[in-house]
Design a protein around this motif. Structure first.
Motif, PDB file in Angstrom:
ATOM      1  N   ILE A 166       0.830  -1.205   0.000  1.00 50.02           N
ATOM      2  CA  ILE A 166       0.000   0.000   0.000  1.00 50.02           C
ATOM      3  C   ILE A 166       0.860   1.249   0.000  1.00 50.02           C
ATOM      4  N   SER A 167       1.948   1.191   0.722  1.00 50.53           N
ATOM      5  CA  SER A 167       2.803   2.369   0.862  1.00 50.53           C
ATOM      6  C   SER A 167       3.433   2.746  -0.464  1.00 50.53           C
ATOM      7  N   ARG A 168       3.428   4.026  -0.762  1.00 50.43           N
ATOM      8  CA  ARG A 168       4.110   4.540  -1.952  1.00 50.43           C
ATOM      9  C   ARG A 168       5.520   5.011  -1.633  1.00 50.43           C
ATOM     10  N   LYS A 169       5.861   4.940  -0.372  1.00 52.58           N
ATOM     11  CA  LYS A 169       7.192   5.378   0.055  1.00 52.58           C
ATOM     12  C   LYS A 169       8.242   4.467  -0.557  1.00 52.58           C
ATOM     13  N   MET A 170       9.253   5.059  -1.133  1.00 51.77           N
ATOM     14  CA  MET A 170      10.326   4.293  -1.753  1.00 51.77           C
ATOM     15  C   MET A 170      11.249   3.755  -0.672  1.00 51.77           C
ATOM     16  N   SER A 171      11.339   2.435  -0.586  1.00 47.26           N
ATOM     17  CA  SER A 171      12.240   1.821   0.385  1.00 47.26           C
ATOM     18  C   SER A 171      13.637   1.737  -0.205  1.00 47.26           C
ATOM     19  N   ARG A 172      14.587   1.290   0.597  1.00 49.64           N
ATOM     20  CA  ARG A 172      15.942   1.099   0.074  1.00 49.64           C
ATOM     21  C   ARG A 172      15.914   0.062  -1.028  1.00 49.64           C
ATOM     22  N   GLY A 173      16.743   0.244  -2.042  1.00 50.67           N
ATOM     23  CA  GLY A 173      16.696  -0.616  -3.208  1.00 50.67           C
ATOM     24  C   GLY A 173      17.062  -2.059  -2.936  1.00 50.67           C
ATOM     25  N   LYS A 174      18.007  -2.277  -2.043  1.00 48.33           N
ATOM     26  CA  LYS A 174      18.505  -3.626  -1.825  1.00 48.33           C
ATOM     27  C   LYS A 174      17.837  -4.262  -0.610  1.00 48.33           C
ATOM     28  N   ILE A 175      17.615  -5.573  -0.701  1.00 48.12           N
ATOM     29  CA  ILE A 175      17.179  -6.343   0.455  1.00 48.12           C
ATOM     30  C   ILE A 175      18.412  -7.036   1.003  1.00 48.12           C
ATOM     31  N   SER A 176      18.767  -6.715   2.232  1.00 50.67           N
ATOM     32  CA  SER A 176      20.045  -7.166   2.768  1.00 50.67           C
ATOM     33  C   SER A 176      19.839  -8.055   3.977  1.00 50.67           C
ATOM     34  N   TYR A 177      20.868  -8.871   4.245  1.00 50.21           N
ATOM     35  CA  TYR A 177      20.854  -9.803   5.353  1.00 50.21           C
ATOM     36  C   TYR A 177      22.155  -9.653   6.133  1.00 50.21           C
ATOM     37  N   LYS A 178      22.014  -9.510   7.438  1.00 47.79           N
ATOM     38  CA  LYS A 178      23.191  -9.342   8.277  1.00 47.79           C
ATOM     39  C   LYS A 178      23.868 -10.680   8.550  1.00 47.79           C
ATOM     40  N   THR A 179      25.175 -10.644   8.570  1.00 45.26           N
ATOM     41  CA  THR A 179      25.969 -11.766   9.039  1.00 45.26           C
ATOM     42  C   THR A 179      27.046 -11.206   9.962  1.00 45.26           C
ATOM     43  N   SER A 180      27.809 -12.072  10.550  1.00 45.99           N
ATOM     44  CA  SER A 180      28.889 -11.606  11.428  1.00 45.99           C
ATOM     45  C   SER A 180      29.971 -10.878  10.649  1.00 45.99           C
ATOM     46  N   LYS A 181      30.000 -11.040   9.328  1.00 51.63           N
ATOM     47  CA  LYS A 181      30.995 -10.391   8.486  1.00 51.63           C
ATOM     48  C   LYS A 181      30.456  -9.147   7.795  1.00 51.63           C
ATOM     49  N   GLY A 182      29.275  -8.724   8.157  1.00 50.73           N
ATOM     50  CA  GLY A 182      28.686  -7.577   7.492  1.00 50.73           C
ATOM     51  C   GLY A 182      27.341  -7.948   6.934  1.00 50.73           C
ATOM     52  N   CYS A 183      27.091  -7.672   5.660  1.00 46.24           N
ATOM     53  CA  CYS A 183      25.805  -8.018   5.071  1.00 46.24           C
ATOM     54  C   CYS A 183      26.003  -8.397   3.611  1.00 46.24           C
ATOM     55  N   PHE A 184      25.021  -9.111   3.079  1.00 49.56           N
ATOM     56  CA  PHE A 184      25.011  -9.376   1.650  1.00 49.56           C
ATOM     57  C   PHE A 184      23.639  -8.996   1.123  1.00 49.56           C
ATOM     58  N   PHE A 185      23.541  -8.896  -0.207  1.00 51.49           N
ATOM     59  CA  PHE A 185      22.320  -8.411  -0.830  1.00 51.49           C
ATOM     60  C   PHE A 185      21.675  -9.532  -1.642  1.00 51.49           C
ATOM     61  N   ASP A 186      20.385  -9.692  -1.431  1.00 53.02           N
ATOM     62  CA  ASP A 186      19.652 -10.764  -2.097  1.00 53.02           C
ATOM     63  C   ASP A 186      19.313 -10.373  -3.528  1.00 53.02           C
ATOM     64  N   ASN A 187      18.877 -11.349  -4.311  1.00 48.83           N
ATOM     65  CA  ASN A 187      18.440 -11.082  -5.681  1.00 48.83           C
ATOM     66  C   ASN A 187      17.259 -11.976  -6.007  1.00 48.83           C
ATOM     67  N   MET A 188      16.562 -11.644  -7.096  1.00 48.07           N
ATOM     68  CA  MET A 188      15.401 -12.429  -7.475  1.00 48.07           C
ATOM     69  C   MET A 188      15.155 -12.253  -8.969  1.00 48.07           C
ATOM     70  N   ALA A 189      14.876 -13.348  -9.663  1.00 46.88           N
ATOM     71  CA  ALA A 189      14.462 -13.283 -11.059  1.00 46.88           C
ATOM     72  C   ALA A 189      12.946 -13.164 -11.086  1.00 46.88           C
ATOM     73  N   LEU A 190      12.441 -12.119 -11.753  1.00 50.29           N
ATOM     74  CA  LEU A 190      11.004 -11.843 -11.791  1.00 50.29           C
ATOM     75  C   LEU A 190      10.546 -11.639 -13.222  1.00 50.29           C
ATOM     76  N   MET A 191       9.339 -12.126 -13.528  1.00 50.38           N
ATOM     77  CA  MET A 191       8.745 -11.926 -14.841  1.00 50.38           C
ATOM     78  C   MET A 191       7.901 -10.661 -14.809  1.00 50.38           C
ATOM     79  N   ILE A 192       8.330  -9.658 -15.551  1.00 52.65           N
ATOM     80  CA  ILE A 192       7.594  -8.403 -15.660  1.00 52.65           C
ATOM     81  C   ILE A 192       7.519  -8.018 -17.131  1.00 52.65           C
ATOM     82  N   LYS A 193       6.310  -7.726 -17.590  1.00 55.34           N
ATOM     83  CA  LYS A 193       6.068  -7.394 -18.999  1.00 55.34           C
ATOM     84  C   LYS A 193       6.552  -8.496 -19.929  1.00 55.34           C
TER      85      LYS A 193
END
Length: 546
Positions: free
Chosen positions: A358-385
């Motif tokens: 519902i929110s139109r607020k732009m969130s941060r672009g990356k979805i990240s996960y914390k680890t003891s070494k910092g963080c990594f960024f997830d990815n996803m293959a999506l069908m659009i158009k």
């Protein structure tokens, strides 16, 4: 506080602090034997333009580009010899290409006894077999990245490292079976190689709890069942097993992974039902089971126990039954892809409870996960158009509902139009009836809509092509919309390259001076959730050196 503002503020503070610090305390110069080792390393490399100041006449090797030393002892601790993928990809100039190293790996690397960080990623060593001596470096390193080269051969068991180790060997041509690893490996990325065989020897028969937090085996030739022996891997935060040849079911012992946040099993040959044991994985943010042969009903408990889910991608399986109403309880859900299954019944009218859509607020672009070494960024293959796109840097901006190619019936609930943050809506190839909700045009962020091949009546939206409504009975003038549409790919799309690259950015953080400084400075700078990836700021500051 805005991320860029935080970065610039920290950069300013760090520069001021380091300038005053360096002026007040004399810095040790590098060790002579280590300078000689670096010169030997350079001699074996081709086109070493980025190592132009690695010269015998420049006695203090701690000031050489891409070399970092301990500020107390003067020992060389880091070599950042990787080539930037972004620079090469965005520029066709000869200057950009020349930044890639080639040649041979020099055994003089072993003379750097205090080396803890080695990055040789995205260079051009050609189809080279890693020499046996090279793997001995893993006994002392805390970070090793040789991804994006053409290294080949078999990876030996890596059992000798004493410190925790981040190991990235992705995007090479390594063959053979999975190597054994020691307790201390915390990140292991073997994706996009030619590894084959079973996971059993790698995963099972462990006597002690493993410290591994990130496991990426995507894009290999691994086969057989995913072993049901995950009890000794409770530190795992992310598992990536996509694009292999795994068969059998999802092992119930994965329910022991209570720290798990990201689980990708896309594009294998998995079958059976989703095990109830996953109810224990309450930290999950991403579930990607797409393109398998999974069956049964979508478990209602997902909407009750996995309350943090941001992404559900179950497309192209054999799920049947209704879309459970409990899924409406996932207030953080941004991507719901249940397309190409055998689901029936009505679309839940409570769908407006998916408040993240519902929110139109732009969130941060990356979805990240914390680890003891910092963080990594997830990815996803999506069908659009109608195009499969890979989203990583902008994944957090996508808000999508795809229920296409099922057996859904009934009307499109009016509540669907309350998802005013949606980017893409696909309800095509179902048995939906009734009128297209007249206020669907009020979703100002909606850029992709497909309601075709249903039994709907009503009028089409003015800004969408007639192909989005084929197979329905439409009448009257098109409904107006209050916006000019821009193709989604121009805003957030990232085309998959030939390697189907998964952009997992692992961020290594050292110990010592910078950590101590951040412990003091950080609370003064940041007071909200933007601290999730503070380690990435450190990395940028270090790269700035050269």
């Amino acid at each position: 506080m805005d991320f860029v503002a935080i970065y610039l503020l920290m950069l300013l503070c760090l520069n001021i602090f380091t300038d005053s610090f360096s002026k007040g305390i004399p810095q040790p110069s590098c060790i002579k034997s280590e300078r000689q080792a670096l010169l030997k390393i350079k001699q074996q490399l081709k086109q070493p333009n980025m190592l132009a100041d690695w010269k015998a006449g420049n006695e203090d090797c701690c000031k050489w580009m891409r070399v970092f030393c301990n500020t107390v002892t003067g020992h060389v601790t880091e070599l950042q010899l990787g080539s930037s993928k972004d620079t090469i990809a965005s520029s066709r100039s000869k200057k950009a290409g020349s930044l890639k190293l080639g040649g041979k790996l020099s055994p003089a690397l072993l003379d750097l006894k205090h080396l803890s960080y080695l990055d040789l990623s995205n260079n051009d060593f050609g189809p080279t077999q890693i020499p046996d001596w090279f793997w001995n470096l893993t006994s002392q390193l805390q970070y090793l990245n040789i991804s994006g080269n053409q290294f080949q051969g078999k990876i030996p068991d890596l059992l000798t490292n004493q410190a925790s180790l981040v190991l990235d060997l992705s995007f090479n041509n390594f063959t053979g079976s999975l190597p054994g690893i020691s307790l201390n490996v915390t990140v292991l990325d073997l994706s996009n190689n030619v590894l084959s065989g079973s996971m059993s020897q790698f995963l099972c028969h462990k006597k002690h709890q493993m410290e591994l937090e990130v496991l990426n085996l995507e894009g290999n030739h691994l086969s057989g069942e995913i072993p049901d022996c995950w009890e000794k891997w409770r530190s795992l935060v992310a598992i990536e097993l996509c694009n292999n040849n795994f068969s059998g079911g999802i092992p119930s012992s994965m329910g022991a992974l209570t720290s798990l946040e990201s689980l990708h099993l896309r594009n294998n040959h998995l079958e059976g039902e989703i095990p109830d044991s996953l109810t224990n994985c309450t930290q999950l943010l991403t579930l990607d089971f797409a393109a398998n042969h999974l069956s049964g009903e979508i478990p209602p408990w997902m909407g009750e126990r996995l309350s943090k889910l941001i992404i559900i991608s179950f497309q192209s399986n054999r799920f049947h039954g209704h879309v459970p109403e409990q899924i409406c309880g996932l207030s953080s859900l941004q991507i719901l892809d249940l397309s190409h299954n055998n689901l029936s019944g009505n679309i839940p009218s409570c769908i407006n409870n998916l408040t993240a859509m519902i929110s139109r607020k732009m969130s941060r672009g990356k979805i990240s996960y914390k680890t003891s070494k910092g963080c990594f960024f997830d990815n996803m293959a999506l069908m659009i158009k109608g195009t499969m796109l890979d989203y990583s840097n902008t994944l957090g901006l996508i808000k999508l509902v795809d229920l296409s190619d099922n057996n859904l019936s009934g009307e499109i609930p009016e509540e669907m139009t309350m998802l005013t943050g949606l980017l893409s809506l696909n309800l095509s190839k179902n048995h939906l009836v009734g009128k297209i909700p007249s206020n669907i045009g009020a979703i100002k962020t909606l850029e992709c809509v497909d309601l075709s091949e249903n039994n709907l009546s009503g009028t089409q939206l003015q800004s969408f092509s007639t192909s989005s409504f084929l197979g329905n009975t439409l009448y009257g003038p098109p409904l107006p919309t209050s916006k000019t549409l821009v193709p989604a790919s121009k805003i957030v799309g990232e085309q998959v390259d030939n390697r189907k690259q998964v952009d997992w950015n692992f961020i290594w953080i050292g110990i010592g001076f910078w950590c101590g400084f951040l412990c003091v400075a950080y609370p003064l700078l940041v007071t909200n959730s933007l601290d999730a990836c503070i380690f990435s700021i450190l990395t940028k500051l270090k790269i700035k050196h050269f």
